[in-house]
Design a protein around this motif. Structure first.
Motif, PDB file in Angstrom:
ATOM      1  N   MET A 284     -38.165  98.751   7.702  1.00 53.29           N
ATOM      2  CA  MET A 284     -38.515  98.600   9.330  1.00 53.29           C
ATOM      3  C   MET A 284     -39.843  98.348   8.985  1.00 53.29           C
ATOM      4  O   MET A 284     -40.501  97.686   9.277  1.00 53.29           O
ATOM      5  CB  MET A 284     -38.293 100.265  10.305  1.00 53.29           C
ATOM      6  CG  MET A 284     -39.123  99.944  11.730  1.00 53.29           C
ATOM      7  SD  MET A 284     -39.152 101.254  12.574  1.00 53.29           S
ATOM      8  CE  MET A 284     -37.820 101.317  13.292  1.00 53.29           C
ATOM      9  N   GLY A 285     -40.813  99.068   7.962  1.00 56.82           N
ATOM     10  CA  GLY A 285     -42.618  99.189   8.265  1.00 56.82           C
ATOM     11  C   GLY A 285     -42.643  97.733   7.245  1.00 56.82           C
ATOM     12  O   GLY A 285     -43.148  97.283   7.066  1.00 56.82           O
ATOM     13  N   SER A 286     -41.422  97.216   6.035  1.00 56.83           N
ATOM     14  CA  SER A 286     -41.568  95.993   5.236  1.00 56.83           C
ATOM     15  C   SER A 286     -41.462  95.187   6.204  1.00 56.83           C
ATOM     16  O   SER A 286     -42.423  93.637   5.931  1.00 56.83           O
ATOM     17  CB  SER A 286     -40.377  95.775   4.665  1.00 56.83           C
ATOM     18  OG  SER A 286     -40.201  94.847   3.585  1.00 56.83           O
ATOM     19  N   GLU A 287     -40.459  94.984   6.834  1.00 58.70           N
ATOM     20  CA  GLU A 287     -40.549  93.414   7.845  1.00 58.70           C
ATOM     21  C   GLU A 287     -40.776  93.383   9.173  1.00 58.70           C
ATOM     22  O   GLU A 287     -42.019  92.850   9.134  1.00 58.70           O
ATOM     23  CB  GLU A 287     -38.554  94.136   8.168  1.00 58.70           C
ATOM     24  CG  GLU A 287     -38.233  93.035   9.714  1.00 58.70           C
ATOM     25  CD  GLU A 287     -37.197  93.070  10.276  1.00 58.70           C
ATOM     26  OE1 GLU A 287     -36.292  92.457  11.149  1.00 58.70           O
ATOM     27  OE2 GLU A 287     -35.797  93.755   9.187  1.00 58.70           O
ATOM     28  N   LEU A 288     -41.547  94.644  10.031  1.00 55.24           N
ATOM     29  CA  LEU A 288     -42.541  94.575  11.430  1.00 55.24           C
ATOM     30  C   LEU A 288     -43.577  94.967  10.426  1.00 55.24           C
ATOM     31  O   LEU A 288     -44.445  94.532  11.406  1.00 55.24           O
ATOM     32  CB  LEU A 288     -41.811  95.643  12.311  1.00 55.24           C
ATOM     33  CG  LEU A 288     -40.994  95.757  12.316  1.00 55.24           C
ATOM     34  CD1 LEU A 288     -40.257  96.652  13.587  1.00 55.24           C
ATOM     35  CD2 LEU A 288     -40.563  94.230  13.229  1.00 55.24           C
ATOM     36  N   HIS A 289     -44.290  94.851   8.710  1.00 55.08           N
ATOM     37  CA  HIS A 289     -45.704  95.428   8.509  1.00 55.08           C
ATOM     38  C   HIS A 289     -46.042  96.864   9.602  1.00 55.08           C
ATOM     39  O   HIS A 289     -47.288  96.365   9.937  1.00 55.08           O
ATOM     40  CB  HIS A 289     -45.516  94.332   8.990  1.00 55.08           C
ATOM     41  CG  HIS A 289     -45.502  93.020   8.153  1.00 55.08           C
ATOM     42  ND1 HIS A 289     -45.552  92.459   6.608  1.00 55.08           N
ATOM     43  CD2 HIS A 289     -44.910  91.777   8.611  1.00 55.08           C
ATOM     44  CE1 HIS A 289     -45.219  91.499   7.006  1.00 55.08           C
ATOM     45  NE2 HIS A 289     -44.997  90.804   7.602  1.00 55.08           N
ATOM     46  N   LEU A 290     -45.113  97.476   9.060  1.00 59.82           N
ATOM     47  CA  LEU A 290     -45.940  98.557   9.384  1.00 59.82           C
ATOM     48  C   LEU A 290     -46.637  99.515   8.873  1.00 59.82           C
ATOM     49  O   LEU A 290     -46.559  99.564   7.947  1.00 59.82           O
ATOM     50  CB  LEU A 290     -44.868 100.025  10.327  1.00 59.82           C
ATOM     51  CG  LEU A 290     -43.891  99.120  12.096  1.00 59.82           C
ATOM     52  CD1 LEU A 290     -42.844  99.962  12.565  1.00 59.82           C
ATOM     53  CD2 LEU A 290     -45.083  98.334  12.847  1.00 59.82           C
TER      54      LEU A 290
ATOM     55  N   THR B 100     -48.260 103.588   7.047  1.00 62.18           N
ATOM     56  CA  THR B 100     -47.166 104.973   6.857  1.00 62.18           C
ATOM     57  C   THR B 100     -47.513 105.587   8.354  1.00 62.18           C
ATOM     58  O   THR B 100     -46.279 106.556   8.798  1.00 62.18           O
ATOM     59  CB  THR B 100     -47.334 104.829   6.076  1.00 62.18           C
ATOM     60  OG1 THR B 100     -47.394 104.348   4.935  1.00 62.18           O
ATOM     61  CG2 THR B 100     -47.127 106.658   5.664  1.00 62.18           C
ATOM     62  N   GLY B 101     -48.750 106.151   8.656  1.00 62.94           N
ATOM     63  CA  GLY B 101     -48.781 106.373  10.269  1.00 62.94           C
ATOM     64  C   GLY B 101     -48.441 105.699  11.408  1.00 62.94           C
ATOM     65  O   GLY B 101     -47.361 106.848  12.265  1.00 62.94           O
ATOM     66  N   THR B 102     -47.672 104.919  12.048  1.00 59.05           N
ATOM     67  CA  THR B 102     -46.729 104.094  12.621  1.00 59.05           C
ATOM     68  C   THR B 102     -45.426 104.533  12.595  1.00 59.05           C
ATOM     69  O   THR B 102     -44.803 104.809  13.481  1.00 59.05           O
ATOM     70  CB  THR B 102     -47.279 102.993  12.809  1.00 59.05           C
ATOM     71  OG1 THR B 102     -48.483 102.407  12.864  1.00 59.05           O
ATOM     72  CG2 THR B 102     -46.406 101.980  13.704  1.00 59.05           C
ATOM     73  N   LEU B 103     -45.067 104.557  10.870  1.00 61.48           N
ATOM     74  CA  LEU B 103     -43.400 104.633  10.485  1.00 61.48           C
ATOM     75  C   LEU B 103     -43.425 106.109  10.543  1.00 61.48           C
ATOM     76  O   LEU B 103     -42.467 107.342  11.086  1.00 61.48           O
ATOM     77  CB  LEU B 103     -43.243 104.316   9.251  1.00 61.48           C
ATOM     78  CG  LEU B 103     -43.067 103.023   8.820  1.00 61.48           C
ATOM     79  CD1 LEU B 103     -43.085 102.826   7.166  1.00 61.48           C
ATOM     80  CD2 LEU B 103     -41.996 102.651   9.747  1.00 61.48           C
ATOM     81  N   GLN B 104     -44.496 106.855  10.730  1.00 62.76           N
ATOM     82  CA  GLN B 104     -43.984 108.590  10.966  1.00 62.76           C
ATOM     83  C   GLN B 104     -44.216 108.651  12.663  1.00 62.76           C
ATOM     84  O   GLN B 104     -43.575 109.814  13.370  1.00 62.76           O
ATOM     85  CB  GLN B 104     -45.900 108.921  10.430  1.00 62.76           C
ATOM     86  CG  GLN B 104     -45.614 110.977  10.620  1.00 62.76           C
ATOM     87  CD  GLN B 104     -46.709 111.100  10.696  1.00 62.76           C
ATOM     88  OE1 GLN B 104     -48.120 111.025  10.024  1.00 62.76           O
ATOM     89  NE2 GLN B 104     -46.853 112.926  11.083  1.00 62.76           N
TER      90      GLN B 104
ATOM     91  N   MET C  20     -36.417  95.498  20.084  1.00 62.35           N
ATOM     92  CA  MET C  20     -37.772  96.019  20.258  1.00 62.35           C
ATOM     93  C   MET C  20     -38.323  95.532  18.435  1.00 62.35           C
ATOM     94  O   MET C  20     -37.663  95.691  17.224  1.00 62.35           O
ATOM     95  CB  MET C  20     -38.502  97.169  20.952  1.00 62.35           C
ATOM     96  CG  MET C  20     -37.830  97.207  21.650  1.00 62.35           C
ATOM     97  SD  MET C  20     -38.764  96.249  23.112  1.00 62.35           S
ATOM     98  CE  MET C  20     -36.871  94.940  23.557  1.00 62.35           C
ATOM     99  N   SER C  21     -39.565  94.669  18.354  1.00 61.31           N
ATOM    100  CA  SER C  21     -39.937  94.578  17.151  1.00 61.31           C
ATOM    101  C   SER C  21     -41.632  95.232  17.815  1.00 61.31           C
ATOM    102  O   SER C  21     -42.542  94.993  16.355  1.00 61.31           O
ATOM    103  CB  SER C  21     -40.261  92.948  17.015  1.00 61.31           C
ATOM    104  OG  SER C  21     -38.765  92.853  16.252  1.00 61.31           O
ATOM    105  N   ASN C  22     -42.628  95.451  18.589  1.00 62.92           N
ATOM    106  CA  ASN C  22     -43.856  96.626  19.099  1.00 62.92           C
ATOM    107  C   ASN C  22     -43.848  97.387  18.932  1.00 62.92           C
ATOM    108  O   ASN C  22     -42.456  98.481  19.196  1.00 62.92           O
ATOM    109  CB  ASN C  22     -43.947  95.982  20.812  1.00 62.92           C
ATOM    110  CG  ASN C  22     -45.497  96.168  20.140  1.00 62.92           C
ATOM    111  OD1 ASN C  22     -45.548  97.041  21.093  1.00 62.92           O
ATOM    112  ND2 ASN C  22     -46.562  95.504  20.483  1.00 62.92           N
ATOM    113  N   GLU C  23     -44.252  97.918  17.716  1.00 61.14           N
ATOM    114  CA  GLU C  23     -44.839  99.375  17.052  1.00 61.14           C
ATOM    115  C   GLU C  23     -44.661  99.809  18.353  1.00 61.14           C
ATOM    116  O   GLU C  23     -44.737 101.179  18.751  1.00 61.14           O
ATOM    117  CB  GLU C  23     -45.956  99.119  16.120  1.00 61.14           C
ATOM    118  CG  GLU C  23     -47.117  98.806  16.678  1.00 61.14           C
ATOM    119  CD  GLU C  23     -48.480  98.799  15.648  1.00 61.14           C
ATOM    120  OE1 GLU C  23     -49.452 100.108  16.099  1.00 61.14           O
ATOM    121  OE2 GLU C  23     -47.963  98.275  14.688  1.00 61.14           O
ATOM    122  N   MET C  24     -46.232  99.818  19.140  1.00 60.20           N
ATOM    123  CA  MET C  24     -45.754 101.580  20.563  1.00 60.20           C
ATOM    124  C   MET C  24     -44.963 100.784  20.994  1.00 60.20           C
ATOM    125  O   MET C  24     -44.699 101.910  22.110  1.00 60.20           O
ATOM    126  CB  MET C  24     -47.299 100.556  21.084  1.00 60.20           C
ATOM    127  CG  MET C  24     -48.536 100.787  20.344  1.00 60.20           C
ATOM    128  SD  MET C  24     -49.057 102.190  20.027  1.00 60.20           S
ATOM    129  CE  MET C  24     -48.888 103.141  20.911  1.00 60.20           C
TER     130      MET C  24
END
Length: 432
Positions: A1-7, A9-13, A60-64
């Motif tokens: 997810m982090g790689s695909e959406l360019h997130l 570490t804090g967002t992934l957490q 969804m792809s938006n982090e928020m």
């Protein structure tokens, strides 16, 4: 997810922690609301929201948006779990029937948790969107089955004036701040101003909650329910049982993946033996509890997992799985098949039908808080070393972290033993 959406570490957490925050913060409110406005209604609405949020989040792809949907799922689970457990406990009369029903309920919970690790490993290999999506259709199926199978029941009519609004706001706010502080402590630091301020605010809201409950004519949580030594022991046992296991699972997962370079699926399979005991012996555990009593079952179960954690101290990168981990997994499986159903039975034993949701919420809150506290502590211990994880080496501070895990489980053993001795003394006095 982090790689695909360019997130980051804090967002992934927070995609993980948002669920924990919602779940842990709303368990008590969910349990009491189900008592007041109807367990069936609360369960069905919450499980439907959970399912829809799962399906939408996979698109969804938006982090928020992802974080918000994870929070919604956590809140829905915070209402679903105590409502579901109270449906079981009020449908069956107290005694052997309820004991068997809660045993089956508990075994499905722990087995699902263990098998979910394996299924999660498989789904993650296929894609993170499938992992998010998968619970959705299952929840919708449960909703449709619930419409047909969950019995309707009469309930007390509650007006808005009767509802303890300030109690709901203070207890939910206190739990939200506590869980938030715990999941952020490893990042912010345990002694940081931010962490201390959150913990102080949580305690202040808890004090305010107690003051509100003592004066309100229809309290959200009747303080008197906490005077029960049996209920207090069940909650403490729940906290130490799941708290120690979640911390242990975290340590072992990082060790197997980062040090021994195991694939996620193989890591999940390493935990599988613990769930096999629950599948095989779980449906029969009500007879064991009836013979031993819930307190003795909890004591034996916690002792079993404690011995399992102590055996893990033999861990060495050169040892094969069957030598350093298999015995521990077997002992954890035995411990959970005894202790987890007993905790749920004991936590609702002797509680009036109109407070079964509250009692269920208390037990599940203890489970969640125990897990959050232990994970925060273990994360801080493992991250306190400046050394990086080396292949085929033990994790930095690994033995210290395991000592905390074993100590937490042994604390549960000691508390349960003291409760058992006190109960025996009281019974002897009553006989005399």
């Amino acid at each position: 997810m982090g790689s695909e959406l360019h997130l980051s570490t804090g967002t992934l957490q927070w995609i993980v922690n948002a669920y924990i925050l919602g779940y842990g913060g709303f368990l008590l409110l969910g349990g009491r609301v189900s008592d007041l406005i109807g367990r069936r209604q609360v369960f069905l609405i919450a499980v439907a929201v959970f399912g829809l949020a799962s399906i939408v989040s996979a698109l969804m792809s938006n982090e928020m948006t992802l974080i918000a949907l994870r929070l919604v799922k956590g809140i829905a689970a915070g209402f679903t779990v105590p409502a579901g457990m109270s449906i079981v406990s009020t449908t069956f009369a107290e005694g052997p029937a309820r004991m068997k029903a809660l045993s089956i309920y508990s075994i499905f919970g722990t087995t699902g948790f263990a098998l979910g690790l394996v299924l999660g490993g498989v789904l993650t290999e296929l894609g993170w969107r499938i992992t998010l999506f998968a619970p959705g259709p299952l929840a919708i199926i449960i909703f449709l089955l619930g419409l047909r199978l969950i019995p309707r029941s009469t309930r007390e009519r509650v007006t808005l004036k009767q509802f303890d609004l300030w109690g709901a706001l203070t207890i939910t706010g206190s739990l939200l701040l506590l869980v938030y502080a715990l999941v952020e402590a490893p990042v912010q630091g345990w002694t940081s101003f931010w962490t201390i301020a959150l913990l102080v605010a949580s305690v202040a809201l808890m004090v305010a909650f107690v003051l509100v409950e003592r004066k309100h004519p229809h309290p959200l949580v009747r303080i008197g329910i906490l005077r029960s030594a049996t209920l207090r022991n069940a909650n403490l046992a729940a906290m130490t049982l799941l708290g120690s296991f979640m911390a242990f699972q975290f340590i072992v997962t990082i060790y197997l993946q980062d040090s021994l370079r195991w694939a996620p699926l193989w890591v999940a399979l390493a935990f599988l033996p613990s769930s096999l005991f629950q599948v095989v012996f779980g449906p029969r555990i009500d007879k064991v509890m009836k013979r031993l009593g819930t307190v003795v079952a909890i004591l034996i179960g916690l002792t079993s997992v404690s011995v399992g954690y102590l055996l893990f101290f033999r861990v060495d990168p050169s040892l094969p799985y069957w030598n350093f981990l298999l015995a521990t997994m077997i002992l954890i499986g035995i411990g959970f098949v005894l202790a987890f159903p007993a905790v749920n039975v004991q936590g609702t034993f002797g509680v009036a039908p109109q407070e079964q949701g509250l009692a269920s919420g208390l037990v599940n809150t203890s489970l969640q808080i125990g897990g959050a506290v232990s994970l925060a502590i273990i994360t801080a211990v493992l991250n306190s070393s400046n050394e990086s994880t080396q292949q085929n080496q033990l994790l930095p501070n690994m033995h210290t972290a395991m000592a905390i895990v074993a100590g937490l489980a042994l604390l549960g053993v000691l508390a349960t033993l003291i409760h058992l001795l006190n109960s025996s003394r009281e019974n002897k006095k009553e006989i005399k």
